[in-house]
Design a protein around this motif. Structure first.
Motif, PDB file in Angstrom:
ATOM      1  N   GLU A   1       5.561   4.388 -11.567  1.00  0.00           N
ATOM      2  CA  GLU A   1       4.501   4.270 -10.661  1.00  0.00           C
ATOM      3  C   GLU A   1       4.892   4.304  -9.427  1.00  0.00           C
ATOM      4  OE1 GLU A   1       1.174   1.625 -12.969  1.00  0.00           O
ATOM      5  OE2 GLU A   1       2.723   0.341 -11.888  1.00  0.00           O
ATOM      6  N   GLN A   2       6.045   3.753  -8.987  1.00  0.00           N
ATOM      7  CA  GLN A   2       6.596   3.960  -7.788  1.00  0.00           C
ATOM      8  C   GLN A   2       6.708   5.419  -7.151  1.00  0.00           C
ATOM      9  OE1 GLN A   2       9.646   0.822  -8.009  1.00  0.00           O
ATOM     10  NE2 GLN A   2       8.889  -0.403  -6.523  1.00  0.00           N
ATOM     11  N   HIS A   3       7.443   5.929  -8.351  1.00  0.00           N
ATOM     12  CA  HIS A   3       7.867   7.383  -8.129  1.00  0.00           C
ATOM     13  C   HIS A   3       6.639   8.277  -7.979  1.00  0.00           C
ATOM     14  CE1 HIS A   3      10.643  10.459  -8.671  1.00  0.00           C
ATOM     15  NE2 HIS A   3       9.984  11.084  -9.403  1.00  0.00           N
ATOM     16  N   ALA A  42      14.212  -7.922   8.668  1.00  0.00           N
ATOM     17  CA  ALA A  42      15.520  -7.858   7.973  1.00  0.00           C
ATOM     18  C   ALA A  42      15.739  -6.890   6.754  1.00  0.00           C
ATOM     19  CB  ALA A  42      15.815  -9.032   7.492  1.00  0.00           C
ATOM     20  N   ARG A  43      14.695  -6.802   6.208  1.00  0.00           N
ATOM     21  CA  ARG A  43      14.683  -5.582   5.029  1.00  0.00           C
ATOM     22  C   ARG A  43      14.788  -4.205   5.442  1.00  0.00           C
ATOM     23  NH1 ARG A  43      10.544  -6.392   0.054  1.00  0.00           N
ATOM     24  NH2 ARG A  43      11.603  -4.730  -0.941  1.00  0.00           N
ATOM     25  N   PHE A  44      14.215  -4.126   6.465  1.00  0.00           N
ATOM     26  CA  PHE A  44      14.186  -2.607   7.035  1.00  0.00           C
ATOM     27  C   PHE A  44      15.733  -2.407   7.891  1.00  0.00           C
ATOM     28  CE2 PHE A  44      10.139  -0.372   6.563  1.00  0.00           C
ATOM     29  CZ  PHE A  44       9.327  -1.628   6.280  1.00  0.00           C
ATOM     30  N   LYS A  96       5.590  -2.476  -3.318  1.00  0.00           N
ATOM     31  CA  LYS A  96       4.984  -1.419  -2.186  1.00  0.00           C
ATOM     32  C   LYS A  96       5.896  -1.224  -1.302  1.00  0.00           C
ATOM     33  CE  LYS A  96       1.715  -4.134  -1.592  1.00  0.00           C
ATOM     34  NZ  LYS A  96       1.688  -5.225  -2.413  1.00  0.00           N
ATOM     35  N   THR A  97       6.787  -2.203  -0.722  1.00  0.00           N
ATOM     36  CA  THR A  97       7.690  -2.203   0.361  1.00  0.00           C
ATOM     37  C   THR A  97       8.764  -1.548   0.012  1.00  0.00           C
ATOM     38  OG1 THR A  97       7.156  -4.491   0.870  1.00  0.00           O
ATOM     39  CG2 THR A  97       9.081  -3.638   2.091  1.00  0.00           C
ATOM     40  N   GLU A  98       9.244  -1.291  -1.405  1.00  0.00           N
ATOM     41  CA  GLU A  98      10.391  -0.285  -1.807  1.00  0.00           C
ATOM     42  C   GLU A  98      10.011   1.262  -1.474  1.00  0.00           C
ATOM     43  OE1 GLU A  98      13.524  -1.043  -2.274  1.00  0.00           O
ATOM     44  OE2 GLU A  98      13.956   0.966  -2.726  1.00  0.00           O
TER      45      GLU A  98
HETATM   46  P1  ADP Z   1       5.693  -5.687  -2.366  1.00  0.00           P
HETATM   47  O1  ADP Z   1       5.951  -5.011  -1.271  1.00  0.00           O
HETATM   48  O2  ADP Z   1       4.630  -5.081  -3.242  1.00  0.00           O
HETATM   49  O3  ADP Z   1       5.386  -7.154  -2.405  1.00  0.00           O
HETATM   50  P2  ADP Z   1       8.598  -5.738  -2.927  1.00  0.00           P
HETATM   51  O4  ADP Z   1       8.797  -4.058  -2.338  1.00  0.00           O
HETATM   52  O5  ADP Z   1       8.953  -6.526  -1.890  1.00  0.00           O
HETATM   53  O6  ADP Z   1       7.166  -5.729  -3.362  1.00  0.00           O
HETATM   54  O7  ADP Z   1       9.232  -5.830  -4.246  1.00  0.00           O
HETATM   55  C1  ADP Z   1       9.261  -7.004  -4.780  1.00  0.00           C
HETATM   56  C2  ADP Z   1      10.616  -7.347  -5.498  1.00  0.00           C
HETATM   57  O8  ADP Z   1      11.126  -6.354  -6.498  1.00  0.00           O
HETATM   58  C3  ADP Z   1      11.810  -7.071  -4.567  1.00  0.00           C
HETATM   59  O9  ADP Z   1      12.526  -8.104  -4.573  1.00  0.00           O
HETATM   60  C4  ADP Z   1      12.380  -5.816  -4.611  1.00  0.00           C
HETATM   61  O10 ADP Z   1      13.837  -5.830  -4.223  1.00  0.00           O
HETATM   62  C5  ADP Z   1      12.008  -5.402  -6.161  1.00  0.00           C
HETATM   63  N1  ADP Z   1      11.871  -4.333  -6.493  1.00  0.00           N
HETATM   64  C6  ADP Z   1      11.011  -3.448  -5.869  1.00  0.00           C
HETATM   65  N2  ADP Z   1      11.113  -2.127  -6.528  1.00  0.00           N
HETATM   66  C7  ADP Z   1      12.076  -2.405  -7.630  1.00  0.00           C
HETATM   67  C8  ADP Z   1      12.459  -1.419  -8.525  1.00  0.00           C
HETATM   68  N3  ADP Z   1      11.996  -0.115  -8.632  1.00  0.00           N
HETATM   69  N4  ADP Z   1      13.470  -1.881  -9.321  1.00  0.00           N
HETATM   70  C9  ADP Z   1      13.985  -3.078  -9.253  1.00  0.00           C
HETATM   71  N5  ADP Z   1      13.637  -3.882  -8.316  1.00  0.00           N
HETATM   72  C10 ADP Z   1      12.658  -3.672  -7.895  1.00  0.00           C
END
Ligand code: ADP
Ligand code: ZN
Ligand code: ZN
Length: 735
Positions: free
Chosen positions: A205-207, A265-267, A232-234
């Motif tokens: 889904e992310q992809h 910090a994440r960015f 989402k942030t990823e």
């Molecule tokens: P949101 O922004 O939707 O709340 P995040 O991007 O913060 O979600 O992701 C939540 C957690 O899952 C984080 O700790 C992130 O590092 C982890 N995560 C996100 N995408 C993946 C992935 N594809 N595989 C493994 N862990 C992931």
């Protein structure tokens, strides 16, 4: 040539001037200009350079000076601010000025921080001073030792009087010069070096979402709907990575509270490019420097709150609006723009992609997705191993509440704490108790300036009006009957905290609200304690709902799920749903499955049930159906004319006049109508009596045309000095 200047005044018009009599800078559109205005000298922005004015040339005053060699507002910003002024019916001069950092508004040069330093003039020597002038000799010696320059701060450290510099200057022995620190320069590293840490492998889904953002392919808007923790942030991070690779910049808008050190910090952990944060904690100087870095392209990632939408980007690549449903993107006073909506306009103008992300999208954005204007991607699973929390409606009819908590909830808290995890309690009222009531006659302690109750606070003890900030000592007797039997009623965060401290004496109870976090560092100390992972109870307001991740929380309790169910605001249900899910999203991350318990007296309420059984999407779809049937936004467009005055009836009378003028002079287009004036839901606030008039249209363009006419009525009305009015286009609350 005439200078047509936008001046920050409440007047809805531009002003013409002749070019300055002297000075070398050429007038250009987008440059600041200092002009005489009444008795004052003000800074305006040149919006046009027409050949002629409607006024005869000898009636025009000359401008004092052009302040910029090049426009401070680039064409995009200029377009955005002027468009917003017109759309939100706000004076153009004020809008343009608000698009600028404060220092530029005040006339500072659009340059990086610099300081004035002192050095010895060429050929200066101690021989030029008489032996008896000891202090002067000391100072000159210091200057000679420091050819790179000496600041006045250093003089103070050396206990040398600053005015002596002038003495040396008059003798031609010392001179001042401006030192420019080298600004951070564009990254000249290899492309491979953008990353500091490796990206995660995206799930399917992310992809898909990442592919749909399609950075580099021009304008498109994508609504990324994903539960908290779904990654989402990823997706944002990897979209930004693509943009950075192309040498471009990314702008990320976040809600005020969401701008936590964690997000930033994440960015910073992911990329090794200059990341700049634009938020209310910056000094004016820091803000200008950040703005300049964005404008010249050296800052590659810009993260900011609402007003960051006006930040220039030299190499625009991507805009992200995180938590797009958040109300803080709409300014609630003065220039009532929506940064989220302006982001759409901006991305279109800059031909770049826009991503709006949320676990609980606004119904406006969802409707845009359903109608095909936005792409729509869903992230339905929590990334990693985390499980979504289980929801439960806890029926509290007939139960006695202890400071807001039912017995069954208290037992539940005990079980979770015994299991070694953390508990989060959400309560929407800060203070000790929301009212102080006389047990003898039932009178409630009310604010004298508002139609509202005073809230009782315990630490420090006082009464506080949360609407106008009025504060008084706690009354000793009732002002109606004189009885001394005054009792707190209802639970606020302080009172619930009290109860929990007694009930669970061995467990730390952390209160997180505006009062407990007012002190600098208080929030980070609380967060540090929470992140030790040891059992604790957090009790807090909205502040808890956003941005923070609490991996050890296994129980989230919402003490009053009913507050928004029957509100007069048609968005009440939407706001409740968003808030509940945002709070719930704090729980059960990592490997601890969470449980969300909502206390309610309406366990059969269809909307609450739709929300917890079928999730936000189903809830939102049925809510949209209702809005459609009722002809409410997003299926129609609203503008609210608000007015306030010191006497009761004035504001309403003023709006009644306006309505009459509309009735006499305007033919409402089909699908448009107006209603009111009505007193505002809280008529009296901070000593002012308020009323409002609602204008509604099926077509945005109809609404806009009506507003332009109404604006002329408003500005010409003779009572306008006694009544303060404002226009709120796409209002979010206080209907
Ligand atoms: P949101 O922004 O939707 O709340 P995040 O991007 O913060 O979600 O992701 C939540 C957690 O899952 C984080 O700790 C992130 O590092 C982890 N995560 C996100 N995408 C993946 C992935 N594809 N595989 C493994 N862990 C992931
Ligand atoms: Zn009384
Ligand atoms: Zn008040």
């Amino acid at each position: 040539m005439i200078l047509r200047v936008a001046i920050p005044t409440p007047l809805h018009r531009l002003f013409d001037y002749r070019p300055p009599v002297s000075g070398t800078l050429k007038p250009q559109v987008g440059c600041r200009v200092s002009v005489p205005f009444g008795q004052r000298e003000v800074i305006g922005i040149i919006t046009e350079l027409p050949e002629q004015s409607e006024l005869p040339l000898d009636k025009l005053k000359p401008a004092n000076a052009i302040l910029d060699a090049a426009p401070v507002l680039d064409s995009l910003q200029f377009y955005l601010a002027r468009w917003a002024a017109s759309y939100y019916a706000y004076p153009e001069g004020d809008a343009l000025s608000q698009a600028l950092p404060a220092l530029l508004r005040k006339g500072e040069p659009a340059e990086f921080a610099h300081e004035t330093l002192w050095r010895a003039t060429q050929g200066a020597s101690l021989d030029a001073l008489s032996k008896s002038a000891t202090r002067q000799r000391e100072l000159l010696a210091l200057l000679l030792r420091n050819p790179q320059g000496v600041s006045t701060d250093l003089l103070r450290v050396e206990s040398l009087p600053v005015p002596l510099l002038k003495t040396l200057k008059d003798k031609d022995l010392a001179e001042a010069f401006i030192h420019h620190p080298t600004p951070l320069h564009a990254d000249e590293r290899e492309e491979g070096d953008i990353l500091k840490e490796a990206p995660l492998t995206l799930n399917a889904e992310q992809h898909t979402a990442l592919q749909d953002i399609a950075a580099g392919s021009g304008f498109n808007t994508l609504l990324l709907e994903g539960i908290t923790g779904s990654g989402k942030t990823e997706v944002y991070l990897q979209a930004i990575q693509q943009v950075l690779k192309e040498g471009k910049q990314a702008l990320i808008l976040v809600p005020e509270i969401g701008l936590t050190p964690q997000t930033l910090a994440r960015f910073k952990a992911r990329f090794q490019v200059p990341v700049v944060a634009l938020h209310s904690g910056l000094t004016d100087r820091q803000r200008l420097d950040a703005w300049l870095m964005a404008r010249e392209g050296t800052a590659r990632i810009l993260i900011g709150t609402r007003s960051a939408i006006f930040t220039p980007m030299r190499y625009p690549g991507l805009i992200i609006v995180d938590e797009e449903h958040d109300q803080s993107f709409k300014q609630q006073d003065g220039f009532r723009y929506s940064a989220r909506d302006l982001a759409v306009l901006r991305a279109k103008h800059e031909a770049i992609p826009l991503v709006m992300g949320s676990a609980t999208p606004s119904l406006e954005s969802l409707q845009n997705a359903f109608s095909g204007r936005y792409r729509h991607n869903l992230l339905t699973t929590r990334a990693g191993k985390a499980m979504p929390p289980a929801f439960e409606l806890l029926d509290i009819r007939g139960e006695t509440l202890n400071c807001g908590l039912s017995d069954s909830l208290t037992q539940r808290i005990e079980t979770h704490l015994a299991g070694g995890t953390q508990v989060l309690i959400f309560l929407n009222r800060r203070g000790f108790s929301p009212s102080l009531i006389c047990h003898n006659c039932g009178a409630v302690n009310e604010c004298t300036r508002c139609d509202a109750r005073m809230t009782l606070h315990r630490s420090p003890p006082h009464m506080h009006c949360h609407h106008c900030d009025r504060q008084t000592p706690i009354p000793l007797r009732c002002n109606q009957c004189g009885s001394e039997d005054l009792r707190p009623s209802g639970a606020g965060t302080e009172r619930t905290e009290d109860f929990l401290c007694h009930r669970f004496p061995k467990t730390p109870v952390l209160r997180i609200d505006r009062d407990s976090t007012a002190r600098k560092d208080a929030m980070s100390q609380l967060m540090a304690q929470i992140h030790t992972g040891k059992p604790c109870i957090m009790i807090g307001t909205q502040m808890l709902a956003k941005g923070h991740h609490f991996p050890r929380v296994t129980l989230v309790a919402v003490l009053d799920a009913d507050s928004g169910l029957f509100s007069a605001d048609f968005r009440g249900m939407e706001k409740t749903a968003q808030l509940v899910l945002q709070v719930a999203g704090r729980a059960g991350r990592a490997d601890h499955p969470g449980e969300v318990v909502m206390q309610t007296r309406h366990p059969d309420h269809p909307m609450l049930n739709a929300l917890i059984r079928e999730g936000y999407s189903t809830f939102a779809a049925s809510e949209l159906q209702m809005r459609k049937a009722a002809g409410l936004p997003p299926f129609s467009f609203h503008a609210l004319i608000r007015a306030e005055a010191t006497r009761q009836g004035w504001a309403e009378g003023f709006l009644r006049d306006i309505r009459e003028m509309m009735e006499e002079q305007l033919a409402a287009p089909a699908g448009s109508h107006w209603s009111g004036p009505f007193p505002s839901p809280m008529e009296k606030r901070a000593g002012l009596y308020r009323a409002q008039l609602l204008i509604q249209s099926r077509q945005r363009s109809d609404l806009h045309q009506l507003l332009m006419r109404v604006l002329t009525f408003l500005t010409q009305h003779k009572a306008r000095k006694k009544v303060r009015w404002s226009i709120d286009v796409d209002p979010l609350d206080s209907y």
